[in-house]
Scaffold this motif. Structure first.
Motif, PDB file in Angstrom:
ATOM      1  N   THR A  49     -48.600  75.468 -92.350  1.00 60.38           N
ATOM      2  CA  THR A  49     -49.909  73.833 -91.900  1.00 60.38           C
ATOM      3  C   THR A  49     -49.890  73.375 -93.932  1.00 60.38           C
ATOM      4  O   THR A  49     -49.659  72.587 -94.019  1.00 60.38           O
ATOM      5  CB  THR A  49     -50.993  73.455 -91.718  1.00 60.38           C
ATOM      6  OG1 THR A  49     -51.007  74.625 -90.356  1.00 60.38           O
ATOM      7  CG2 THR A  49     -51.558  72.445 -91.307  1.00 60.38           C
ATOM      8  N   ASP A  83     -48.354  74.229 -77.043  1.00 62.23           N
ATOM      9  CA  ASP A  83     -48.107  74.138 -75.757  1.00 62.23           C
ATOM     10  C   ASP A  83     -49.977  73.369 -75.989  1.00 62.23           C
ATOM     11  O   ASP A  83     -50.367  73.560 -75.041  1.00 62.23           O
ATOM     12  CB  ASP A  83     -48.453  75.302 -74.965  1.00 62.23           C
ATOM     13  CG  ASP A  83     -48.947  76.253 -75.453  1.00 62.23           C
ATOM     14  OD1 ASP A  83     -49.815  76.165 -76.385  1.00 62.23           O
ATOM     15  OD2 ASP A  83     -49.066  77.422 -74.996  1.00 62.23           O
ATOM     16  N   LYS A  84     -50.331  72.872 -77.122  1.00 59.93           N
ATOM     17  CA  LYS A  84     -51.906  72.245 -77.304  1.00 59.93           C
ATOM     18  C   LYS A  84     -53.032  73.127 -77.372  1.00 59.93           C
ATOM     19  O   LYS A  84     -54.476  72.590 -77.424  1.00 59.93           O
ATOM     20  CB  LYS A  84     -51.998  71.384 -76.306  1.00 59.93           C
ATOM     21  CG  LYS A  84     -51.015  70.266 -75.793  1.00 59.93           C
ATOM     22  CD  LYS A  84     -50.783  69.648 -77.163  1.00 59.93           C
ATOM     23  CE  LYS A  84     -49.674  68.167 -77.677  1.00 59.93           C
ATOM     24  NZ  LYS A  84     -49.869  67.631 -79.139  1.00 59.93           N
ATOM     25  N   ARG A  85     -52.830  74.485 -77.501  1.00 56.07           N
ATOM     26  CA  ARG A  85     -53.603  75.377 -77.357  1.00 56.07           C
ATOM     27  C   ARG A  85     -55.038  75.669 -78.869  1.00 56.07           C
ATOM     28  O   ARG A  85     -53.549  75.699 -79.860  1.00 56.07           O
ATOM     29  CB  ARG A  85     -52.924  77.258 -76.680  1.00 56.07           C
ATOM     30  CG  ARG A  85     -54.241  77.942 -77.338  1.00 56.07           C
ATOM     31  CD  ARG A  85     -53.694  79.822 -76.484  1.00 56.07           C
ATOM     32  NE  ARG A  85     -52.550  79.495 -76.926  1.00 56.07           N
ATOM     33  CZ  ARG A  85     -52.985  80.550 -77.969  1.00 56.07           C
ATOM     34  NH1 ARG A  85     -54.528  80.730 -78.912  1.00 56.07           N
ATOM     35  NH2 ARG A  85     -51.573  81.147 -78.792  1.00 56.07           N
ATOM     36  N   VAL A  86     -55.254  75.392 -79.326  1.00 54.55           N
ATOM     37  CA  VAL A  86     -56.403  75.880 -80.110  1.00 54.55           C
ATOM     38  C   VAL A  86     -56.475  76.623 -80.873  1.00 54.55           C
ATOM     39  O   VAL A  86     -56.868  77.989 -80.597  1.00 54.55           O
ATOM     40  CB  VAL A  86     -57.802  75.195 -80.490  1.00 54.55           C
ATOM     41  CG1 VAL A  86     -58.161  74.624 -81.560  1.00 54.55           C
ATOM     42  CG2 VAL A  86     -58.241  73.326 -79.535  1.00 54.55           C
ATOM     43  N   LEU A  87     -55.469  77.016 -82.626  1.00 53.31           N
ATOM     44  CA  LEU A  87     -55.611  78.208 -82.666  1.00 53.31           C
ATOM     45  C   LEU A  87     -57.164  78.087 -84.152  1.00 53.31           C
ATOM     46  O   LEU A  87     -57.612  78.866 -83.771  1.00 53.31           O
ATOM     47  CB  LEU A  87     -54.559  78.311 -83.656  1.00 53.31           C
ATOM     48  CG  LEU A  87     -53.383  78.332 -83.481  1.00 53.31           C
ATOM     49  CD1 LEU A  87     -52.628  78.750 -83.345  1.00 53.31           C
ATOM     50  CD2 LEU A  87     -53.732  80.134 -82.535  1.00 53.31           C
ATOM     51  N   GLN A 142     -57.721  70.745 -88.473  1.00 50.43           N
ATOM     52  CA  GLN A 142     -57.520  71.814 -87.082  1.00 50.43           C
ATOM     53  C   GLN A 142     -55.743  72.078 -86.421  1.00 50.43           C
ATOM     54  O   GLN A 142     -54.812  71.232 -86.750  1.00 50.43           O
ATOM     55  CB  GLN A 142     -57.677  70.610 -85.427  1.00 50.43           C
ATOM     56  CG  GLN A 142     -57.757  71.165 -84.106  1.00 50.43           C
ATOM     57  CD  GLN A 142     -58.366  70.488 -83.073  1.00 50.43           C
ATOM     58  OE1 GLN A 142     -59.104  70.567 -83.467  1.00 50.43           O
ATOM     59  NE2 GLN A 142     -57.702  70.216 -81.638  1.00 50.43           N
ATOM     60  N   GLU A 182     -53.216  73.805 -83.734  1.00 51.26           N
ATOM     61  CA  GLU A 182     -52.760  73.679 -82.317  1.00 51.26           C
ATOM     62  C   GLU A 182     -51.573  74.468 -82.426  1.00 51.26           C
ATOM     63  O   GLU A 182     -50.655  74.354 -83.091  1.00 51.26           O
ATOM     64  CB  GLU A 182     -52.750  72.619 -81.504  1.00 51.26           C
ATOM     65  CG  GLU A 182     -54.365  72.103 -81.465  1.00 51.26           C
ATOM     66  CD  GLU A 182     -54.116  70.368 -80.305  1.00 51.26           C
ATOM     67  OE1 GLU A 182     -52.813  70.233 -80.157  1.00 51.26           O
ATOM     68  OE2 GLU A 182     -55.190  70.054 -80.329  1.00 51.26           O
ATOM     69  N   THR A 183     -51.569  75.107 -81.141  1.00 50.87           N
ATOM     70  CA  THR A 183     -50.141  75.847 -80.661  1.00 50.87           C
ATOM     71  C   THR A 183     -49.067  74.260 -79.990  1.00 50.87           C
ATOM     72  O   THR A 183     -49.703  73.625 -80.094  1.00 50.87           O
ATOM     73  CB  THR A 183     -49.940  76.854 -79.582  1.00 50.87           C
ATOM     74  OG1 THR A 183     -50.573  76.281 -78.536  1.00 50.87           O
ATOM     75  CG2 THR A 183     -50.738  77.467 -80.188  1.00 50.87           C
ATOM     76  N   TYR A 242     -48.148  70.714 -85.822  1.00 52.93           N
ATOM     77  CA  TYR A 242     -49.022  70.432 -84.668  1.00 52.93           C
ATOM     78  C   TYR A 242     -50.454  70.458 -85.323  1.00 52.93           C
ATOM     79  O   TYR A 242     -51.419  71.522 -84.988  1.00 52.93           O
ATOM     80  CB  TYR A 242     -49.021  71.206 -83.361  1.00 52.93           C
ATOM     81  CG  TYR A 242     -48.008  71.118 -82.744  1.00 52.93           C
ATOM     82  CD1 TYR A 242     -47.676  70.252 -82.268  1.00 52.93           C
ATOM     83  CD2 TYR A 242     -46.766  72.278 -83.319  1.00 52.93           C
ATOM     84  CE1 TYR A 242     -46.100  70.064 -81.568  1.00 52.93           C
ATOM     85  CE2 TYR A 242     -45.742  72.461 -82.621  1.00 52.93           C
ATOM     86  CZ  TYR A 242     -44.974  71.362 -81.489  1.00 52.93           C
ATOM     87  OH  TYR A 242     -43.976  71.198 -81.506  1.00 52.93           O
ATOM     88  N   THR A 243     -51.501  69.731 -86.280  1.00 49.72           N
ATOM     89  CA  THR A 243     -52.227  69.605 -86.681  1.00 49.72           C
ATOM     90  C   THR A 243     -52.943  68.266 -86.726  1.00 49.72           C
ATOM     91  O   THR A 243     -52.392  67.262 -86.713  1.00 49.72           O
ATOM     92  CB  THR A 243     -52.064  70.188 -88.064  1.00 49.72           C
ATOM     93  OG1 THR A 243     -50.658  68.920 -88.645  1.00 49.72           O
ATOM     94  CG2 THR A 243     -51.338  71.273 -87.940  1.00 49.72           C
ATOM     95  N   GLU A 269     -60.247  75.125 -86.028  1.00 46.20           N
ATOM     96  CA  GLU A 269     -60.661  73.800 -85.764  1.00 46.20           C
ATOM     97  C   GLU A 269     -62.027  73.844 -86.477  1.00 46.20           C
ATOM     98  O   GLU A 269     -62.347  75.134 -87.374  1.00 46.20           O
ATOM     99  CB  GLU A 269     -61.765  73.915 -84.532  1.00 46.20           C
ATOM    100  CG  GLU A 269     -62.074  74.576 -83.768  1.00 46.20           C
ATOM    101  CD  GLU A 269     -63.077  74.117 -82.218  1.00 46.20           C
ATOM    102  OE1 GLU A 269     -62.716  73.100 -81.963  1.00 46.20           O
ATOM    103  OE2 GLU A 269     -63.309  74.582 -81.719  1.00 46.20           O
TER     104      GLU A 269
END
Length: 561
Positions: free
Chosen positions: A413, A379-383, A374, A376-377, A420-421, A385
């Protein structure tokens, strides 16, 4: 009590920045030069005491109209002063050697942290990231060492001077007698107490006036760095700015930054004006204060003119030693602002090291295996998953999808560049990877070194590099292998992307990540380069991102995000 605790905390902050060098393998060399510096300082104070004694003898010859004694005193004084100048010059040499050795070690220490932890890249992800970290390394380290060393040596010298001259001042002070409420009081060594009181009052007032200067100096460095950075950005994106005719906007941005410099500078000028107004007035008063205090004893013939000159000299040295912080307050304020920036840099490094990247595990079955990843950005927005895949030696994987869906972030990543993963990534141990981003990077070195980057040792022969350039349709660059240019501006984007394929072939990685590296090439050139890459690296795993449908023929796996 609170003031004392605050000052103690400041000393600890200084030590936290100083101790890496003095606890390193270079400490013996540093201690050797520091010993010479302190020994030189002791000698200079001894000569100053000698000069003070000569001062009394010299002025006594004038008072006594002793022409022969006057000439002898001149010869003796010339020798003492020459020796003092020689000692001061040697002291400067010793401190300069220690300064450059310390700076060399500490700069390398900070560079290792900046590069090894990839702080130059990861720093952008932290909301409170230190601004302009490159300036911390290039300027702040130098200024910190220079100021710390000078202030320490001056403080040590002031303590020696205080201990030496307070004895002289006490000797000539006598006692101050006064009557209060029909009681007579005696104050022995009253000029010593006068100098201490005078210095304490001056120091307190200076600290009160100058305290805001710490924040002002900190802001000044930040504004100066921002101004330089935006000027460099204009040069870096010169073609885009010119194409848009965006001069007005860019001019507005750099003017805004310069206005911040001017406003903060004027705040600094106003604050320094207040400090200097007091310190200059204080300094001028210090030159006549001992004469005023000792004048009564001189006119009553209790002391000679020579004694009076010795008192003046001793009073000024004692007062200066006690009021040391008045005269160097601007340096202390500057040091505090530098320390704040260096602590910010260290805090950023610590936060980066504490941040957990995606977990990397070893796997013997596949070159690469991804399980429930998973992304994320900040700001915790999921890119992305629940992403899973596996690929092995010789596989060609093409990742496609709509713009902004996270394709490039996925490659970052996999290359451990995105923090943020969550999930698991498995690699076969011992594999070497190479990540090629959308914008080719060519360092400012000779062309051969730029092609082989990041390979730094055991470079291939000129013939081998030339053959690869010819295969990549860059034969015109063969005669330029040892020319140094800013190749990013010297070559077209298409030429840069062709050159990147030559770099991949020379470095021969086991896993290659390609992020739209043929976006500026026509389909024929793109096909030739992919065929060349497949031929040169048949056992490597190649993972590509691209929008062109023509890319599918060169890949055996296609993943659409």
């Amino acid at each position: 009590m609170q003031w004392s605790i605050k000052r103690l905390a400041w000393v600890k902050e200084v030590w936290s920045l100083v101790k890496p060098y003095w606890q390193s393998s270079e400490k013996k060399r540093g201690l050797f030069w520091l010993f010479l510096i302190l020994a030189n300082s002791i000698i200079s104070v001894y000569i100053a005491v000698w000069l003070n004694e000569w001062n009394g003898q010299f002025y006594n010859t004038i008072q006594n109209y002793d022409k022969v004694g006057f000439l002898h005193a001149l010869v003796k004084g010339s020798f003492i002063m020459s020796l003092y100048v020689f000692v001061m010059i040697i002291g400067y040499y010793f401190s300069s050697i220690l300064e450059i050795n310390w700076r060399k070690w500490l700069t390398n220490h900070y560079l290792q942290q900046w590069f090894q932890s990839k702080a130059y890249y990861h720093g952008r992800f932290f909301a409170e990231s230190q601004d302009n970290p490159d300036q911390r390394i290039s300027e702040d380290i130098h200024q910190f060492i220079q100021l710390t060393l000078r202030l320490f040596i001056d403080f040590f010298h002031s303590c020696l001077t205080l201990g030496s001259f307070v004895v002289i001042l006490w000797k000539f002070s006598g006692s101050f007698k006064f009557t209060l409420f029909n009681h007579q009081f005696y104050v022995p060594g009253y000029m010593v107490w006068m100098s201490i009181l005078y210095a304490i009052i001056g120091t307190y007032i200076t600290f009160k006036i100058g305290n805001p200067l710490i924040k002002i100096n900190y802001q000044q460095q930040k504004y100066e760095a921002d101004f330089r950075y935006n000027l460099v950005r204009v040069r870096e994106y010169a073609e885009q700015v010119a194409s848009y005719s965006g001069e007005e906007v860019e001019h507005k941005v750099v003017t805004r930054d310069f206005d911040n410099i001017v406003d903060n500078f004027m705040a600094s000028v106003r604050r320094n004006l207040k400090i200097n107004l007091f310190s200059y007035g204080y300094g001028q008063l210090s030159t006549i204060m001992p004469t005023i205090i000792s004048a009564g004893r001189y006119f009553s013939k209790q002391i000679t003119l020579g004694d009076m000159m010795q008192i003046n000299s001793a009073f000024m040295r004692v007062e200066y030693s006690i009021a040391y912080f008045i005269y160097i307050y601007s340096d202390i304020a500057n040091l505090r602002s530098i320390m704040n920036r260096l602590h910010g840099f260290n805090k950023m490094i610590a936060e980066i090291n504490a941040t957990q990247m995606v977990e990397i595990n070893h796997n013997q079955d596949y070159y690469l295996k991804i399980d429930d990843l998973q992304i994320e950005t900040p700001d915790k927005r999921v890119l992305i998953e629940h992403f899973s895949m596996q690929a092995d030696s010789g596989d060609r994987v093409l990742i496609q999808g709509n713009p902004g869906i996270g394709k490039s972030t996925l490659l970052r990543t996999l290359n451990r560049l995105w923090p943020y993963t969550s999930g698991n990534i498995y690699y076969k141990p011992g594999l070497k990877s190479l990540f090629i981003s959308q914008k080719p990077y060519l360092p400012k070195v000779n062309l051969k070194e730029a092609i082989c980057y990041p390979k730094a040792h055991n470079l291939p022969s000129d013939n081998e590099v030339s053959e690869i350039l010819i295969e990549c349709k860059l034969a015109s660059l063969v005669p330029q292998l040892y020319l140094i240019h800013d190749w990013g501006n010297h070559l077209s984007l298409g030429e840069q992307q062709k050159l990147i394929f030559a770099r991949i072939i020379i470095n021969r990685p086991d896993i290659v990540y390609l992020d739209e590296v043929t976006s500026s090439l026509d389909e024929r050139s793109e096909a030739e380069l992919y065929l060349l890459l497949n031929k040169a690296l048949p056992n490597s795993l190649i993972i590509s991102i691209g929008h062109k449908s023509s890319l599918t023929q060169f890949h055996n796996q296609v993943i659409n995000l």
